[in-house]
Design a protein around this motif. Structure first.
Motif, PDB file in Angstrom:
ATOM      1  N   ALA A 178      47.960  38.637  42.328  1.00  0.00           N
ATOM      2  CA  ALA A 178      46.846  38.740  41.372  1.00  0.00           C
ATOM      3  C   ALA A 178      46.246  37.360  41.110  1.00  0.00           C
ATOM      4  O   ALA A 178      45.023  37.213  40.983  1.00  0.00           O
ATOM      5  N   ALA A 220      44.179  36.312  43.928  1.00  0.00           N
ATOM      6  CA  ALA A 220      42.917  37.077  43.964  1.00  0.00           C
ATOM      7  C   ALA A 220      41.979  36.672  42.823  1.00  0.00           C
ATOM      8  O   ALA A 220      40.883  37.232  42.694  1.00  0.00           O
ATOM      9  N   ARG A 275      42.337  37.149  39.522  1.00  0.00           N
ATOM     10  CA  ARG A 275      42.169  38.212  38.527  1.00  0.00           C
ATOM     11  C   ARG A 275      42.621  37.823  37.116  1.00  0.00           C
ATOM     12  O   ARG A 275      42.535  38.618  36.188  1.00  0.00           O
ATOM     13  N   GLU A 333      34.547  40.356  33.099  1.00  0.00           N
ATOM     14  CA  GLU A 333      34.281  41.484  33.991  1.00  0.00           C
ATOM     15  C   GLU A 333      33.442  41.007  35.183  1.00  0.00           C
ATOM     16  O   GLU A 333      33.761  41.303  36.344  1.00  0.00           O
ATOM     17  N   GLY A 386      35.459  39.212  37.737  1.00  0.00           N
ATOM     18  CA  GLY A 386      36.566  39.932  38.375  1.00  0.00           C
ATOM     19  C   GLY A 386      37.925  39.689  37.718  1.00  0.00           C
ATOM     20  O   GLY A 386      38.977  39.864  38.336  1.00  0.00           O
ATOM     21  N   ILE A 387      37.891  39.300  36.428  1.00  0.00           N
ATOM     22  CA  ILE A 387      39.149  39.083  35.687  1.00  0.00           C
ATOM     23  C   ILE A 387      39.559  40.383  35.005  1.00  0.00           C
ATOM     24  O   ILE A 387      38.764  40.972  34.273  1.00  0.00           O
ATOM     25  N   ASP A 388      40.776  40.835  35.234  1.00  0.00           N
ATOM     26  CA  ASP A 388      41.232  42.010  34.485  1.00  0.00           C
ATOM     27  C   ASP A 388      42.586  41.791  33.810  1.00  0.00           C
ATOM     28  O   ASP A 388      43.143  42.701  33.200  1.00  0.00           O
ATOM     29  N   SER A 438      45.286  43.889  29.182  1.00  0.00           N
ATOM     30  CA  SER A 438      44.332  44.252  30.227  1.00  0.00           C
ATOM     31  C   SER A 438      42.937  44.117  29.614  1.00  0.00           C
ATOM     32  O   SER A 438      42.737  44.358  28.414  1.00  0.00           O
TER      33      SER A 438
END
Ligand code: UTP
Length: 474
Positions: A93, A96, A98, A230, A233-235, A324
């Motif tokens: 993660a 990526a 995130r 958002e 691409g951060i969750d 989240s």
């Protein structure tokens, strides 16, 4: 359309405008703006339920409490393979891009008695690096390790926002890209007296204070930070408090457990050191997880032990969480009526203007403040996960000027951590029975922010220095 003054007068809060006619035009606009931010219906409800009719069934709550389930560390019987799988998942993660770091730094830090934002307080043993610098370097070290910038969101409040931003600017963001560090202010709540009347701190100034670390969730939404995450691409949001330099700001295993369980809110716990320790405890009730504050956990439960002599309610909360992004969005935007953080009451000394306009400095608590707590989000979260962490590697807060949780205890805990890493790397270092070395030295997060990275950097040194007083490994 009513003016704020008319609206307040109709709601029995006209005292807020008692000196309005003597204000300058600018002061009037300012007071109108402060007043417009206050939801008088919400305040009235809070005064009614918390100030006028306090009390509320803690004993009955306690009756049905069970200890929460936690994922133990391998050293406490957890499965090594599971921790490895979680670490890999978290690392993926991070690679990526995130994950964002999130620090709540909007508090007033009254117990420390330091004049300035708490994050600017110097904590490391040799260089006295500030809390903010420690976190910045840990975040930067992780960004480099995973090859992706990790954005950092910092919650401030009106009391310290400007000074916080200025500190980062003066220090060139400690090497972080400035466009990856985001500051935003939390909401404010008015202080009220015993009768629920809003207090003034000046003729055109309402006595306002930050709405608690739970206010972080709505501030993330109101500030637009959630939308920005958002778009990037951060969750996954890695949450920690400004006062704890030991925290692993970015912990791949923690992130991995959160993702493997498809959790909305994950938390770290440490086994309580003793029954009366003043930390909240993770519990379960009616199928929901929750944190029960130490003051609300009845002694009989706090002291209860299992057959092996361990505390039954042992999972201490240390205010380290992963949210989240979608969960923060749901709670912070208030769209879900059934998921709202409650307010808690704090009875405090608040300077106020009396009816004649003189400033009174009370010596005893005279007012009530309203605060939300971030851990109250837990019962609303789907698939909450609680993992055990090693206290010595994650938690040593600076809360008080001296005694427990003070700059001295925190400095010693940092030294113990460096000494453990050094010994694990095969360095001969004398320590006392608590693991405290006789010398003061420091390890930069760039040299190593955990045992493995320290060992790798140490092994790679062609010339290995002697560990002496004042040495800094960078
Ligand atoms: P504390 O509960 O320790 O409060 O905050 P504090 O304001 O820092 O210190 P005292 O009680 O006045 O001595 C725990 C964390 O929550 C943040 C703090 O900045 C700290 O990181 N916090 C607290 C906020 O961000 N906003 C708040 O309204 C309250």
């Amino acid at each position: 359309m009513k003016t704020p003054r008319e609206h307040f007068e109709e709601n029995d809060q006209g005292q807020v405008f008692a000196f309005y006619d003597s204000l300058s035009d600018e002061e009037k606009v300012n007071l109108d703006q402060q007043a417009a931010e206050i939801d008088l219906n919400e305040l009235d409800r809070l005064v009614d339920t918390l100030v006028r009719h306090p009390g509320g069934g803690n004993e009955s709550i306690a009756d049905s409490l069970e200890p929460a389930d936690c994922i133990p560390l391998p050293r406490s019987g957890g499965h090594q393979a599971l921790w490895e799988e979680a670490t890999e998942k978290g690392e993926a993660a991070l690679r990526a891009g995130r994950v964002a770091a999130f620090t709540v730094a909007g508090g007033q830090g009254t117990r420390l008695g330091y004049d300035g934002p708490k994050g600017t307080f110097g904590v490391t043993p040799v260089l006295q690096k500030s809390l903010f610098q420690v976190f910045a370097e840990k975040i930067l070290a992780s960004s480099r390790a995973y090859g992706k910038p990790i954005p950092w969101y910092i919650l401030t409040s009106i009391i310290n926002h400007e000074a916080t931003v200025a500190f980062f600017e003066e220090n060139e963001y400690f090497g972080l890209p400035s466009d990856k560090v985001h500051f935003f202010s939390q909401g404010l709540m008015p202080a009220v007296d015993d009768d629920g009347k809003i207090l003034l701190s000046g003729r055109g100034q309402i006595a306002l204070s930050p709405d608690g670390h739970g206010g972080a969730l709505r501030a993330l939404v109101r500030s637009g930070s959630i939308r920005e995450m958002e778009a990037d691409g951060i969750d996954v949001i890695s949450y920690f408090q400004v006062d704890n330099p030991l925290v692993r700001c970015i912990d791949p295993a923690f992130i991995g457990f959160h993702l493997l369980h498809d959790s909305e809110l994950s938390s770290k716990m440490v086994p309580k050191a003793y029954a009366e320790e003043k930390v909240g405890v993770f519990c379960q009730q009616g199928g929901k997880s929750l944190v029960v504050e130490y003051s609300d956990l009845p002694d009989r439960l706090a002291g209860e032990t299992t057959d092996d002599g361990e505390l039954r309610f042992r999972a201490g909360s240390i205010a380290i969480h992963i949210f989240s992004r979608s969960f923060v969005d749901r709670l912070g935007s208030g769209i879900d009526e059934s998921a709202k953080l409650p307010f808690h009451l704090a009875n405090k000394k608040v300077p106020f203007l009396d009816a004649s306009g003189s400033l009174q400095e009370p010596t005893d608590p005279n007012a009530y403040k309203f605060e939300m707590f971030v851990f109250d989000a837990l019962p609303f979260a789907k698939n909450p996960v609680i993992i055990e962490t090693a206290r010595e590697d994650d938690f040593s807060p600076v809360k008080n000027a001296d005694g427990v949780d003070s700059p001295q205890t925190c400095r010693d805990d940092q030294l113990r951590q460096y000494a453990r890493w050094a010994k694990a790397a095969g360095i001969d270092l004398a320590t006392d029975e608590t693991g405290l070395p006789g010398i003061s030295f420091e390890v930069s997060p760039f040299f190593g922010d955990n045992e493995d990275r320290f060992a790798a950097s140490w092994d790679a040194l062609t010339h290995k220095p002697e560990l002496t007083d004042g040495l800094v490994l960078v």
